[in-house]
Design an enzyme around this catalytic site. Structure first.
Site, short mmCIF file in Angstrom:
data_model
loop_
_atom_site.label_atom_id
_atom_site.label_comp_id
_atom_site.label_asym_id
_atom_site.label_seq_id
_atom_site.Cartn_x
_atom_site.Cartn_y
_atom_site.Cartn_z
N GLU A 73 0.82 -1.22 0.00
CA GLU A 73 0.00 0.00 0.00
C GLU A 73 0.86 1.27 0.00
O GLU A 73 0.60 2.22 0.75
CB GLU A 73 -0.95 -0.01 1.20
CG GLU A 73 -1.95 -1.15 1.14
CD GLU A 73 -3.01 -1.11 2.22
OE1 GLU A 73 -2.94 -0.24 3.12
OE2 GLU A 73 -3.92 -1.96 2.18
N GLU A 107 -5.71 -8.16 -0.70
CA GLU A 107 -6.39 -7.80 0.54
C GLU A 107 -7.80 -7.38 0.16
O GLU A 107 -7.98 -6.54 -0.73
CB GLU A 107 -5.70 -6.66 1.29
CG GLU A 107 -4.45 -7.06 2.05
CD GLU A 107 -3.95 -5.94 2.96
OE1 GLU A 107 -4.79 -5.26 3.60
OE2 GLU A 107 -2.73 -5.75 3.05
#
Length: 538
Positions: A174, A294
């Protein structure tokens, strides 16, 4: 009057092979996932390394194909070199992602040994937040080189003579997000260049390695520009783009909750377009694939909304509100003290939500090659400090893993009742526009031609109506109905626990019939359904 829907599947409507890795899980040391979860040397089932064998057995029983580890936001502050060697020499450090004390008792070698004992493929995440190219190269050399160098011989010295079977390397986590330690949010070009160099070095060390760009997690401020600029720098050296998405809907808004697949598919279309544009711009035959590593779906409470571009202003503010801090307190999770609460409410909705995401992956099997359920370990395969059981989410997850993997995804055509959703803005980070004419019946299908098997997965997303589905399978000549397995509850507020493990479980629907090449099945409101066909012998 009973509502009806038509679903058509045909062997010619081929999408692509469904990869095993699509049904993987994600593991990060948050709370008791690791300390007190997979690792507890005082647990009655603990092996000689302190791993809970009850959890290992559950993962093996599921047939977990792969696990992405060890993080997560946590990875961007972790120094892997602090986690190897004798325990007395390891360094305890602060985890700034989740405000924890990281003891490094479970370190690099332990994570990889756990995957071996769980009989699952490790997919390793590299710290590109606070670590650098040299550290990444040393990590891969430590894990993958046969021997004869400092780092490979150090691995042997610490009791691991053979290289670890790591094929997939995630290059950061991320990194487009404000919240990430060492975020590259303001410099996508720089991160793309770093990713290119790290990927290049990894493949020089291990020519069979595959690498993943940390691509999309922040949709609020700079999507899709950030991905465009980062991927252009490393398109020719990486194999996948990492995508994360957590769908949050207003409390009680079941329609928006179960519309998660529409939202994901809309964002996937943008991501596919970027990948294909860059493929054309660079002039390469190489197709870029997606690792959706995710994901989750949940209800969220109404919070503060500020206004800026697209109604968002500062997502980092929202992230800090996730865990307000008035003092510099860092939690130390003891391996034998489990503090996470059990969740038994609304498991059916959670099961349908994650199943909807998995159906989306199957329908996009030509581009999505890896999937990692965030709640796969600890959610679907549920555990607390003492016990392991199966939450409702386990069953569709397990069924698709067993029945869909390595089959040919077949595009279903659905025509039936629809529903609408309302626009909402829970906070600066979780917002969604309205959707109209969303099919209440959602489906995916897989054909195992060599086995003579067809499996059709169906969700009835209607809050109020049972729907009779006419499944047109006339294209599969010579096939017959094997079974219709359904999962349904009259009380969606309830769920499974260790004490009551069968509150929500699949059952056979014996009233489903097949006539003239069509399967007629009643799907109850808010239900999960698997319809199985097989080719007649002889």
């Amino acid at each position: 009057m009973l509502k009806t829907a038509k679903v058509t599947v045909h062997p010619d409507y081929k999408i692509a092979k469904v990869e095993k890795r699509l049904f993987g899980a994600f593991l990060e040391p948050i709370g008791n996932w690791v300390y007190g979860g997979i690792y507890n040397p005082k647990h009655p089932s603990a092996d000689e390394m302190g791993f809970r064998q009850d959890i290992l057995e559950a993962v093996r029983e599921f047939g977990m194909p792969a696990v992405r580890l060890p993080g997560g936001n946590w990875i961007s502050g972790w120094e892997w070199k602090n986690s190897i060697g004798p325990l007395e020499n390891r360094k305890v450090q602060l985890d700034l992602a989740w405000f924890q004390i990281e003891p490094n008792i479970v370190g690099l070698d332990e994570y990889l040994e756990w995957t071996k004992r769980a009989n699952t493929e490790p997919m390793f995440t590299i710290n590109l937040g606070t670590d650098d190219l040299k550290s990444a190269a040393h990590l891969v050399e430590y894990c993958r080189h046969e021997g004869g160098t400092y780092w490979s011989e150090l691995r042997k010295k610490y009791g691991h003579p053979e290289p670890y079977p790591i094929k997939i390397w995630y290059l950061g986590n991320e990194m487009d997000g404000h919240w990430q330690i060492g975020s590259w949010e303001k410099n996508p070009v720089g991160f793309g260049i770093l990713t290119h160099e790290v990927s290049k070095v990894i493949k020089w060390i291990d020519c069979k390695a595959e690498t993943v760009l940390s691509g999309v997690s922040d949709y609020s401020k700079h999507f899709p520009e950030w991905l465009m600029e980062a991927l252009e720098q490393c398109y020719e050296s990486v194999d996948y783009v990492s995508v994360h998405y957590y769908h949050s809907a207003p409390e009680g808004d079941i329609a928006s909750y179960l519309n998660v697949s529409s939202v994901i598919e809309e964002r996937l279309r943008a991501i596919f377009a970027i990948c294909d544009y860059l493929q054309a711009k660079i002039g390469t035959p190489k197709k870029m694939y997606i690792s959706f590593d995710e994901y989750g779906v949940m209800f969220g409470r109404q919070g503060e909304v500020t206004y800026g571009r697209r109604g968002w202003k500062d997502a980092s503010k929202v992230f800090m509100q996730f865990r307000p801090r008035e003092e510099n307190v860092f939690i130390k999770h003891e391996p034998d003290k489990f503090v996470r609460r059990r969740r038994t409410s609304y498991q059916m909705l959670e099961a349908l939500g994650v199943a909807s995401i998995l159906l989306t992956f199957i329908r996009n099997a030509d581009r999505i090659k890896i999937g990692c359920m965030t709640g796969g370990l600890g959610g679907a395969i549920a555990f607390d400090g003492e016990h392991v059981w199966k939450n409702a989410s386990y069953y569709p997850y397990y069924q698709m893993n067993r029945l869909a993997a390595e089959g040919m995804s077949i595009l279903p055509v659905v025509d039936g009742p629809t529903f609408n959703t309302q626009q909402y803005a829970l906070n600066d980070f979780n917002q969604c526009h309205s959707y109209e004419d969303v099919q209440a019946i959602e489906a995916a299908a897989v054909h195992h031609e060599e086995k003579g098997e067809v499996d059709v997965f169906i969700i009835n997303r209607s809050v109020e109506d049972d729907i009779e589905v006419s499944l047109d399978v006339r294209g599969f000549e010579g096939y017959e109905l094997v079974e219709h397995v359904e999962m349904y509850t009259d009380d969606i507020t309830k769920g499974n626990s260790f004490e009551s493990p069968e509150v929500i479980v699949p059952t056979l629907n014996t009233k489903t019939r097949m006539e003239d090449g069509k399967v007629i099945a009643l799907t109850r409101k808010l239900s999960w359904n698997v319809i199985r066909l097989s080719k007649k012998s002889g």
